[in-house]
Design a protein around this motif. Structure first.
Motif, PDB file in Angstrom:
ATOM      1  N   PHE A 407      20.535   8.770  -3.412  1.00  0.00           N
ATOM      2  CA  PHE A 407      20.537   9.692  -4.536  1.00  0.00           C
ATOM      3  C   PHE A 407      19.965   9.068  -5.797  1.00  0.00           C
ATOM      4  O   PHE A 407      19.791   9.748  -6.805  1.00  0.00           O
ATOM      5  N   HIS A 408      19.705   7.803  -5.745  1.00  0.00           N
ATOM      6  CA  HIS A 408      19.174   7.114  -6.917  1.00  0.00           C
ATOM      7  C   HIS A 408      17.652   7.038  -6.807  1.00  0.00           C
ATOM      8  O   HIS A 408      17.116   6.463  -5.859  1.00  0.00           O
ATOM      9  N   VAL A 409      16.979   7.637  -7.768  1.00  0.00           N
ATOM     10  CA  VAL A 409      15.517   7.622  -7.794  1.00  0.00           C
ATOM     11  C   VAL A 409      15.074   6.781  -8.986  1.00  0.00           C
ATOM     12  O   VAL A 409      15.212   7.213 -10.140  1.00  0.00           O
ATOM     13  N   PRO A 410      14.579   5.576  -8.754  1.00  0.00           N
ATOM     14  CA  PRO A 410      14.158   4.717  -9.875  1.00  0.00           C
ATOM     15  C   PRO A 410      13.067   5.386 -10.705  1.00  0.00           C
ATOM     16  O   PRO A 410      12.220   6.118 -10.183  1.00  0.00           O
ATOM     17  N   SER A 411      13.105   5.133 -11.986  1.00  0.00           N
ATOM     18  CA  SER A 411      12.100   5.709 -12.879  1.00  0.00           C
ATOM     19  C   SER A 411      10.723   5.130 -12.628  1.00  0.00           C
ATOM     20  O   SER A 411       9.716   5.679 -13.085  1.00  0.00           O
ATOM     21  N   THR A 412      10.674   4.018 -11.896  1.00  0.00           N
ATOM     22  CA  THR A 412       9.382   3.374 -11.616  1.00  0.00           C
ATOM     23  C   THR A 412       8.662   3.964 -10.414  1.00  0.00           C
ATOM     24  O   THR A 412       7.539   3.566 -10.124  1.00  0.00           O
ATOM     25  N   VAL A 413       9.319   4.909  -9.703  1.00  0.00           N
ATOM     26  CA  VAL A 413       8.675   5.512  -8.535  1.00  0.00           C
ATOM     27  C   VAL A 413       7.440   6.276  -8.986  1.00  0.00           C
ATOM     28  O   VAL A 413       7.517   7.136  -9.866  1.00  0.00           O
ATOM     29  N   PRO A 414       6.258   5.980  -8.412  1.00  0.00           N
ATOM     30  CA  PRO A 414       5.035   6.678  -8.833  1.00  0.00           C
ATOM     31  C   PRO A 414       5.061   8.153  -8.436  1.00  0.00           C
ATOM     32  O   PRO A 414       5.592   8.517  -7.387  1.00  0.00           O
ATOM     33  N   LEU A 415       4.501   8.983  -9.304  1.00  0.00           N
ATOM     34  CA  LEU A 415       4.416  10.418  -9.054  1.00  0.00           C
ATOM     35  C   LEU A 415       2.979  10.811  -8.764  1.00  0.00           C
ATOM     36  O   LEU A 415       2.044  10.119  -9.169  1.00  0.00           O
ATOM     37  N   ARG A 416       2.832  11.925  -8.070  1.00  0.00           N
ATOM     38  CA  ARG A 416       1.484  12.431  -7.822  1.00  0.00           C
ATOM     39  C   ARG A 416       1.529  13.955  -7.806  1.00  0.00           C
ATOM     40  O   ARG A 416       2.569  14.557  -7.509  1.00  0.00           O
ATOM     41  N   PRO A 417       0.430  14.602  -8.143  1.00  0.00           N
ATOM     42  CA  PRO A 417       0.390  16.066  -8.103  1.00  0.00           C
ATOM     43  C   PRO A 417       0.651  16.570  -6.684  1.00  0.00           C
ATOM     44  O   PRO A 417       0.032  16.095  -5.723  1.00  0.00           O
ATOM     45  N   SER A 418       1.575  17.487  -6.554  1.00  0.00           N
ATOM     46  CA  SER A 418       1.962  18.021  -5.257  1.00  0.00           C
ATOM     47  C   SER A 418       2.177  19.523  -5.379  1.00  0.00           C
ATOM     48  O   SER A 418       2.294  20.063  -6.481  1.00  0.00           O
ATOM     49  N   SER A 419       2.233  20.181  -4.242  1.00  0.00           N
ATOM     50  CA  SER A 419       2.599  21.599  -4.211  1.00  0.00           C
ATOM     51  C   SER A 419       3.793  21.763  -3.286  1.00  0.00           C
ATOM     52  O   SER A 419       3.989  20.983  -2.353  1.00  0.00           O
ATOM     53  N   VAL A 420       4.617  22.787  -3.581  1.00  0.00           N
ATOM     54  CA  VAL A 420       5.822  23.047  -2.798  1.00  0.00           C
ATOM     55  C   VAL A 420       5.747  24.464  -2.257  1.00  0.00           C
ATOM     56  O   VAL A 420       5.481  25.409  -3.007  1.00  0.00           O
ATOM     57  N   TRP A 421       6.003  24.589  -0.961  1.00  0.00           N
ATOM     58  CA  TRP A 421       5.850  25.868  -0.272  1.00  0.00           C
ATOM     59  C   TRP A 421       7.134  26.250   0.451  1.00  0.00           C
ATOM     60  O   TRP A 421       7.904  25.391   0.872  1.00  0.00           O
ATOM     61  N   GLY A 422       7.330  27.564   0.620  1.00  0.00           N
ATOM     62  CA  GLY A 422       8.468  28.064   1.373  1.00  0.00           C
ATOM     63  C   GLY A 422       8.232  27.965   2.868  1.00  0.00           C
ATOM     64  O   GLY A 422       7.149  27.574   3.324  1.00  0.00           O
ATOM     65  N   PRO A 423       9.219  28.363   3.683  1.00  0.00           N
ATOM     66  CA  PRO A 423       9.156  28.113   5.132  1.00  0.00           C
ATOM     67  C   PRO A 423       8.449  29.175   5.950  1.00  0.00           C
ATOM     68  O   PRO A 423       8.199  28.965   7.137  1.00  0.00           O
ATOM     69  N   THR A 424       8.119  30.345   5.357  1.00  0.00           N
ATOM     70  CA  THR A 424       7.587  31.449   6.155  1.00  0.00           C
ATOM     71  C   THR A 424       6.105  31.252   6.460  1.00  0.00           C
ATOM     72  O   THR A 424       5.428  30.430   5.848  1.00  0.00           O
ATOM     73  N   CYS A 425       5.635  32.059   7.387  1.00  0.00           N
ATOM     74  CA  CYS A 425       4.226  32.009   7.774  1.00  0.00           C
ATOM     75  C   CYS A 425       3.404  32.978   6.926  1.00  0.00           C
ATOM     76  O   CYS A 425       2.627  33.786   7.439  1.00  0.00           O
TER      77      CYS A 425
END
Length: 492
Positions: A407-425
């Motif tokens: 549950f601990h996410v260090p602030s140093t973890v690199p981020l990148r542009p991503s997209s999030v999608w639902g489960p349906t077709c």
């Protein structure tokens, strides 16, 4: 601390909702995880550490408040503990069920903190003490939200027989307004049988229907206002233009119907507090038109459109407008129809990353690109809780709930542009077209979304065979003790 009166229920209630009872996972219980599940074992170890850390922040029972759980027949329990605690417990339970090969073990789930609803009610009473809140049931007809608001003395704004049937076991019909200006005749007839007399209208045909099947109704004329500064412009569908009001009131008088007041709605999700001032001015004009038609109006319904971030500003504008246009209020009842104001921030959603599409190697990812390089798929989407994206113009943003078993996410973890999608077709099932997420996010990790209480669960479907996400309830915030006492008192 402010106190509110807790009212008694109108009659005993047993909701027949088919909701799984969500049980707690004790950190002292066997995890049931075998060596073949190293990721789940890491997650469980992390959760144990988090539970020990979180325990100092969890509200524990005291001698005069000893019940750990509130149980209402037919409903899930209401737990104690802060929302984040239960989000993490839900992840822990999912890990255990996954180890046991339980189908749909990682299903998405809500956590609702009812103490937020209580806090919003106190805030309403402080800023708008003259105005009775009639909660807009359509926003979120959650059974515990309805029970709590009924206990606190709120009324209910209903738009259908189904909504009326939900609240009548909880309150007297006088605390219900049928605030749909265009109703089926059978709905009006059933409203009469149920004793719900207050209802809105904005057209002549509605008056003829009411005269036939509910001539004793207490009518409120809904007028058109300027809702151009709102997310959802209800004026596109409802509201009588000012020029039509005299004729409508004349027809109501001709049909021997009782018109008791005026209502308006500045639009759902209004971001211009000044819209209330203009609407109250128009309502004052209609009160005067009512006198010309032989009516003495006694009710003003200022509708909804209240937003959490701008509530104090809107309340100030509204109070000033009422004082200006209705200085004599001895015989005037003022009500409102808040919805999202009460529940938007009370609900959070946890969703599991069930799939991922990414370039073959990390070297193929351009860290400086503004375009999403990775697509994540979660187990709730726009056909479920995220229908608020399509219907309510919302833009929910995720945060990391668990990453690589922790549950601990260090602030140093690199981020990148991503997209999030639902489960349906379905290709429109996009939750976030572009968002920043850790480059190490993998299948099995969890995302969470806050502010998911308004116009989410109520319009969710089971399209493509995906189930509606269930709710875990807690009363662990600042007013958790008051919430538990209100629910106990109401149930007794």
């Amino acid at each position: 601390m402010s106190r509110v009166e807790v009212l008694s229920p109108r009659s005993p209630v047993s909701f027949d909702f088919d909701i799984d009872v969500i049980t707690s996972c004790s950190p002292r219980s066997p995890s049931g995880l075998s060596a073949s599940f190293p990721r789940e074992k890491r997650l469980t170890n992390a959760i144990l550490a988090e539970l020990l850390y979180t325990s100092s922040h969890v509200v524990h029972a005291t001698e005069d408040d000893s019940e750990e759980v509130i149980v209402v027949p037919g409903l899930p329990p209401v737990y104690r503990g802060h929302r984040e605690f239960h989000l993490r417990q839900g992840v822990m339970k999912a890990a255990q069920l996954t180890a046991e090969c339980e189908p749909d073990a990682e299903k998405a789930f809500f956590v609702a903190d009812l103490s937020y609803v209580y806090k919003q009610h106190l805030r309403w009473k402080k800023n708008l003490p003259e105005i009775e809140p009639f909660y807009a049931v359509k926003c979120n007809p959650d059974p515990y939200v309805l029970r709590l608001l009924a206990a606190l003395g709120a009324g209910f704004d209903c738009a259908s027989n189904g909504e009326i049937n939900l609240v009548l076991p909880l309150v007297d019909p006088s605390r219900v307004i049928f605030a749909n200006p265009c109703k089926a005749t059978s709905f009006i007839r059933q409203s009469a049988r149920a004793g719900v007399d207050m209802m809105t209208f904005d057209n002549t045909d509605e008056l003829h229907k009411i005269a036939r099947v509910h001539p004793g109704a207490k009518l409120i004329i809904r007028i058109l206002t300027d809702d151009s500064k709102s997310l959802c412009r209800l004026g596109l569908k409802f509201g009588a233009p000012m020029v039509t009001v005299p004729a409508l009131l004349g027809k109501a008088r001709e049909l021997n119907l009782d018109v008791i007041g005026v209502s308006f709605h500045v639009g759902s999700g209004s971001y211009d507090s000044n819209a209330f001032s203009d609407a109250v001015m128009r309502a004052r004009m209609v009160f005067d038109m009512g006198k010309d038609a032989g009516y003495t109006f006694t009710l003003l319904d200022v509708g909804g459109g209240f937003e959490d971030p701008t509530f104090e500003a809107s309340a100030s504008v509204l109070k000033d407008a009422i004082e200006q246009y209705f200085p004599a209020r001895d015989n005037l009842r003022i009500i409102a129809e808040p919805g999202r104001y009460y529940v938007a921030q009370a609900f959070s959603l946890a969703a599991n990353v069930i799939a991922r599409r990414a370039p073959p190697t990390a070297e193929d990812v351009d860290p400086d690109s503004e375009n999403p390089s990775v697509m994540y798929y979660i187990n709730d989407g726009v056909y479920g809780a995220f229908n608020c994206i399509l219907f309510d113009h919302q833009s929910p943003q995720p945060y990391i709930l668990s990453l690589d078993g922790s549950f601990h996410v260090p602030s140093t973890v690199p981020l990148r542009p991503s997209s999030v999608w639902g489960p349906t077709c379905d290709s429109i099932d996009c939750v976030c077209s572009v968002t920043q997420l850790p480059s190490t996010l993998q299948v099995g990790d969890w995302l969470a979304f806050d502010n998911m209480g308004a116009y989410t669960i109520c319009a969710a479907s089971q399209f493509n065979g995906f189930q509606v996400s269930k709710v875990t309830y807690t009363a662990g915030g600042e007013f958790g003790r008051e919430v538990r006492e209100a629910l106990r008192t109401f149930a007794s």
